[in-house]
Motif scaffolding. Structure first.
Motif, PDB file in Angstrom:
ATOM      1  N   THR A  35       0.878  -1.242  -0.028  1.00 42.52           N
ATOM      2  CA  THR A  35       0.009  -0.221  -0.048  1.00 42.52           C
ATOM      3  C   THR A  35       0.822   1.320   0.009  1.00 42.52           C
ATOM      4  O   THR A  35       0.383   2.005  -0.782  1.00 42.52           O
ATOM      5  CB  THR A  35      -0.976  -0.076   1.393  1.00 42.52           C
ATOM      6  OG1 THR A  35      -1.753  -1.346   1.207  1.00 42.52           O
ATOM      7  CG2 THR A  35      -1.759   1.035   1.231  1.00 42.52           C
ATOM      8  N   SER A  36       1.995   1.039   0.715  1.00 46.36           N
ATOM      9  CA  SER A  36       2.846   2.347   0.704  1.00 46.36           C
ATOM     10  C   SER A  36       3.557   2.534  -0.831  1.00 46.36           C
ATOM     11  O   SER A  36       3.761   3.696  -1.284  1.00 46.36           O
ATOM     12  CB  SER A  36       3.953   2.402   1.890  1.00 46.36           C
ATOM     13  OG  SER A  36       3.401   2.084   3.056  1.00 46.36           O
ATOM     14  N   THR A  39       0.822   3.992  -2.896  1.00 46.91           N
ATOM     15  CA  THR A  39       1.085   5.566  -2.348  1.00 46.91           C
ATOM     16  C   THR A  39       1.896   6.221  -3.039  1.00 46.91           C
ATOM     17  O   THR A  39       1.749   7.524  -3.357  1.00 46.91           O
ATOM     18  CB  THR A  39       0.752   5.927  -1.003  1.00 46.91           C
ATOM     19  OG1 THR A  39      -0.173   4.876  -0.403  1.00 46.91           O
ATOM     20  CG2 THR A  39       0.770   7.171  -0.403  1.00 46.91           C
ATOM     21  N   LEU A  67      -6.891   3.903  -4.818  1.00 44.82           N
ATOM     22  CA  LEU A  67      -5.993   3.938  -3.497  1.00 44.82           C
ATOM     23  C   LEU A  67      -6.715   4.215  -2.364  1.00 44.82           C
ATOM     24  O   LEU A  67      -6.445   3.588  -1.314  1.00 44.82           O
ATOM     25  CB  LEU A  67      -4.847   5.047  -3.739  1.00 44.82           C
ATOM     26  CG  LEU A  67      -3.887   5.367  -2.825  1.00 44.82           C
ATOM     27  CD1 LEU A  67      -3.071   4.256  -2.772  1.00 44.82           C
ATOM     28  CD2 LEU A  67      -3.150   6.515  -2.958  1.00 44.82           C
ATOM     29  N   VAL A  68      -7.800   4.891  -2.314  1.00 40.07           N
ATOM     30  CA  VAL A  68      -8.666   5.079  -1.033  1.00 40.07           C
ATOM     31  C   VAL A  68      -9.225   3.891  -0.844  1.00 40.07           C
ATOM     32  O   VAL A  68      -9.215   3.266   0.305  1.00 40.07           O
ATOM     33  CB  VAL A  68      -9.749   6.217  -1.504  1.00 40.07           C
ATOM     34  CG1 VAL A  68     -10.645   6.044  -0.012  1.00 40.07           C
ATOM     35  CG2 VAL A  68      -9.068   7.693  -1.509  1.00 40.07           C
ATOM     36  N   SER A  70      -7.783   1.091  -1.443  1.00 33.29           N
ATOM     37  CA  SER A  70      -6.844   0.263  -1.021  1.00 33.29           C
ATOM     38  C   SER A  70      -6.579   0.484   0.462  1.00 33.29           C
ATOM     39  O   SER A  70      -6.148  -0.587   1.563  1.00 33.29           O
ATOM     40  CB  SER A  70      -5.565   0.351  -1.688  1.00 33.29           C
ATOM     41  OG  SER A  70      -4.443  -0.550  -1.578  1.00 33.29           O
ATOM     42  N   TYR A  71      -6.393   1.684   0.996  1.00 33.01           N
ATOM     43  CA  TYR A  71      -6.150   2.292   2.187  1.00 33.01           C
ATOM     44  C   TYR A  71      -7.263   1.584   3.249  1.00 33.01           C
ATOM     45  O   TYR A  71      -7.106   0.959   4.455  1.00 33.01           O
ATOM     46  CB  TYR A  71      -6.276   3.590   2.279  1.00 33.01           C
ATOM     47  CG  TYR A  71      -5.063   4.349   2.275  1.00 33.01           C
ATOM     48  CD1 TYR A  71      -3.915   4.424   3.134  1.00 33.01           C
ATOM     49  CD2 TYR A  71      -4.939   5.292   1.033  1.00 33.01           C
ATOM     50  CE1 TYR A  71      -2.934   4.786   3.052  1.00 33.01           C
ATOM     51  CE2 TYR A  71      -3.526   5.666   0.923  1.00 33.01           C
ATOM     52  CZ  TYR A  71      -2.557   5.419   1.898  1.00 33.01           C
ATOM     53  OH  TYR A  71      -1.244   6.285   1.750  1.00 33.01           O
ATOM     54  N   MET A  74      -6.296  -2.054   3.659  1.00 35.50           N
ATOM     55  CA  MET A  74      -5.324  -2.208   4.654  1.00 35.50           C
ATOM     56  C   MET A  74      -5.877  -2.182   5.995  1.00 35.50           C
ATOM     57  O   MET A  74      -5.107  -2.511   6.968  1.00 35.50           O
ATOM     58  CB  MET A  74      -4.136  -1.084   3.999  1.00 35.50           C
ATOM     59  CG  MET A  74      -2.955  -1.284   5.013  1.00 35.50           C
ATOM     60  SD  MET A  74      -1.771   0.009   4.904  1.00 35.50           S
ATOM     61  CE  MET A  74      -2.526   1.454   5.504  1.00 35.50           C
ATOM     62  N   ALA A  75      -6.572  -1.129   6.213  1.00 36.98           N
ATOM     63  CA  ALA A  75      -7.124  -0.766   7.708  1.00 36.98           C
ATOM     64  C   ALA A  75      -7.613  -1.780   8.260  1.00 36.98           C
ATOM     65  O   ALA A  75      -7.711  -2.473   9.347  1.00 36.98           O
ATOM     66  CB  ALA A  75      -8.167   0.355   7.734  1.00 36.98           C
ATOM     67  N   ASN A 264      -2.934  -3.439  -5.196  1.00 37.73           N
ATOM     68  CA  ASN A 264      -1.937  -2.276  -5.085  1.00 37.73           C
ATOM     69  C   ASN A 264      -0.829  -2.371  -6.266  1.00 37.73           C
ATOM     70  O   ASN A 264      -0.690  -1.418  -7.020  1.00 37.73           O
ATOM     71  CB  ASN A 264      -1.040  -2.231  -3.640  1.00 37.73           C
ATOM     72  CG  ASN A 264      -1.916  -1.886  -2.560  1.00 37.73           C
ATOM     73  OD1 ASN A 264      -2.075  -0.715  -2.662  1.00 37.73           O
ATOM     74  ND2 ASN A 264      -1.833  -3.081  -1.794  1.00 37.73           N
TER      75      ASN A 264
END
Length: 386
Positions: A35-36, A39, A67-68, A70-71, A74-75, A264
């Protein structure tokens, strides 16, 4: 040996109900790392678009939406990791197990949304870079397919069970769709669309009027999307493992990790073709290497090449900024009898009539191919069909 010591060697707990195993940590690290990376690539893409190109398009917003999602994925992965993911089912307290299953339930629709938005962004790039009638029809068909099956994938993931609480509590009366069948059908569609998106630009790239080095570089850049296909297939294997498992909390790490890698990686691949101006700014020598290739007949490559200048993000031939109305060579290259290269696309009958009208203009008939230099304007009364 005291069983509590063995238990503590497998996972860590604290007063907040955190239960994390070493396998869960591995899955969490993979999710955070990829994810990083996504980003970072989206950040470079937006810098290129805003600072260098002064233009943000719909495909840029689409990759941001990916990407949102994906965040969020990840959370939810973090919640799963601290709720016993990678731990044997028998070792997880009921309240922590319920929390893990709720997070697992939510990861599925957000994973699908992230993957689908990344694919839509790539197709929207194709639509802009290859503005031929055939390519645009193909892109619209693919976007429609993504919209239909993507809506089903997201809604069916949220409403896998009715009521939804039955997903994590099987004792509740209700109905659930078959999880393995649903997962496998969605994974198969993801793989199929990945392969289609990989194949779609190949004919256009093969016919691009570029020197060999530049053409190979373009094909390599677009073929990086094949890595997404590989991750999709590996994820399918991990789904088979968890669907056959009698200990799903322990075996879910592989599926969760590869889901994070796939969504990602799709975002990264969607960003790669847009970074040419940034690469040209940071590594001008790399761009000069490709520009040093021998130009093709008509010497149009130096102006239209994907690796030449910063006028466009992709810069492939047929992009609107490279081949806008008023470029006489583009028009005359498609007019019969001029001696220049053949048509870059199949023209409709109406367009062929307009091109014939242009070829009949006296000023244009008097021109010879070797006198066509850029940028001579077209006569004011000439109508260009693009």
């Amino acid at each position: 040996m005291n069983p509590l010591h063995i238990r503590d060697a497998i996972f860590r707990r604290d007063n907040e109900g955190i239960l994390m195993s070493s396998r869960g940590e591995q899955g969490l690290v993979i999710s955070v790392v990829f994810t990083s990376l996504a980003t970072a690539f989206v950040g470079m893409r937006m810098y290129t678009r805003v600072k260098l190109m002064n233009r943000v398009e719909a495909n840029d917003w689409m990759v941001i939406i990916a990407l949102v999602n994906s965040y969020v994925f990840m959370a939810l992965d973090i919640i799963e990791a601290v709720s016993g993911m990678g731990t044997h089912l028998k070792d997880i307290p009921p309240n922590i197990l319920e929390r893990q299953m709720k997070a697992f339930w939510l990861t599925i629709p957000f994973y699908n949304a992230a993957v689908l938005c990344a694919k839509a962004s790539i197709l929207m790039q194709y639509f802009r870079v290859f503005p031929t009638h055939r390519m645009r029809v193909i892109c619209w068909v693919m976007i429609t397919i993504l919209g239909i099956y993507g809506t089903w994938a997201v809604i069916s993931a949220f409403l896998n069970c009715i009521p939804v609480a039955k997903f994590w509590d099987d004792s509740i009366p209700g109905f659930c769709l078959s999880k393995p069948k649903l997962w496998f059908s969605n994974a198969s569609m993801h793989i199929s669309t990945d392969i289609a998106i990989l194949i779609i630009p190949i004919p256009a790239l093969m016919s691009v009027d570029l020197p060999r080095r530049q053409k190979i570089a373009l094909m390599i850049m677009f073929s990086l999307g094949g890595f997404v296909c590989i991750t999709s297939i590996i994820r399918l294997v991990s789904l088979k493992q968890i669907s056959d498992s009698t200990d799903p909390t322990y075996d879910n790490v592989g599926a969760a990790s590869w889901s994070a890698v796939e969504c990602n990686t799709g975002i990264i691949c969607a960003c790669l073709p847009t970074l040419k101006p940034l690469i040209a700014r940071i590594f001008p020598g790399m761009i000069s290497t490709f520009n040093a290739s021998r130009p093709t007949r008509g010497d149009t490559t130096q102006r239209n090449s994907d690796w030449n200048g910063d006028q466009s993000t992709l810069g492939a031939p047929a992009e609107e900024h490279e081949y806008g109305a008023g470029d006489p060579e583009r028009v005359l290259a498609l007019v019969p009898g001029t001696g220049l290269r053949s048509s870059l696309k199949r023209w409709t009958r109406e367009e062929e009539k307009k091109l014939a009208q242009i070829s009949s203009v006296p000023q244009l008939r008097q021109l010879r191919p070797n006198t066509l230099t850029y940028p001579h304007p077209l006569p004011a009364d000439s109508s260009v069909p693009f």
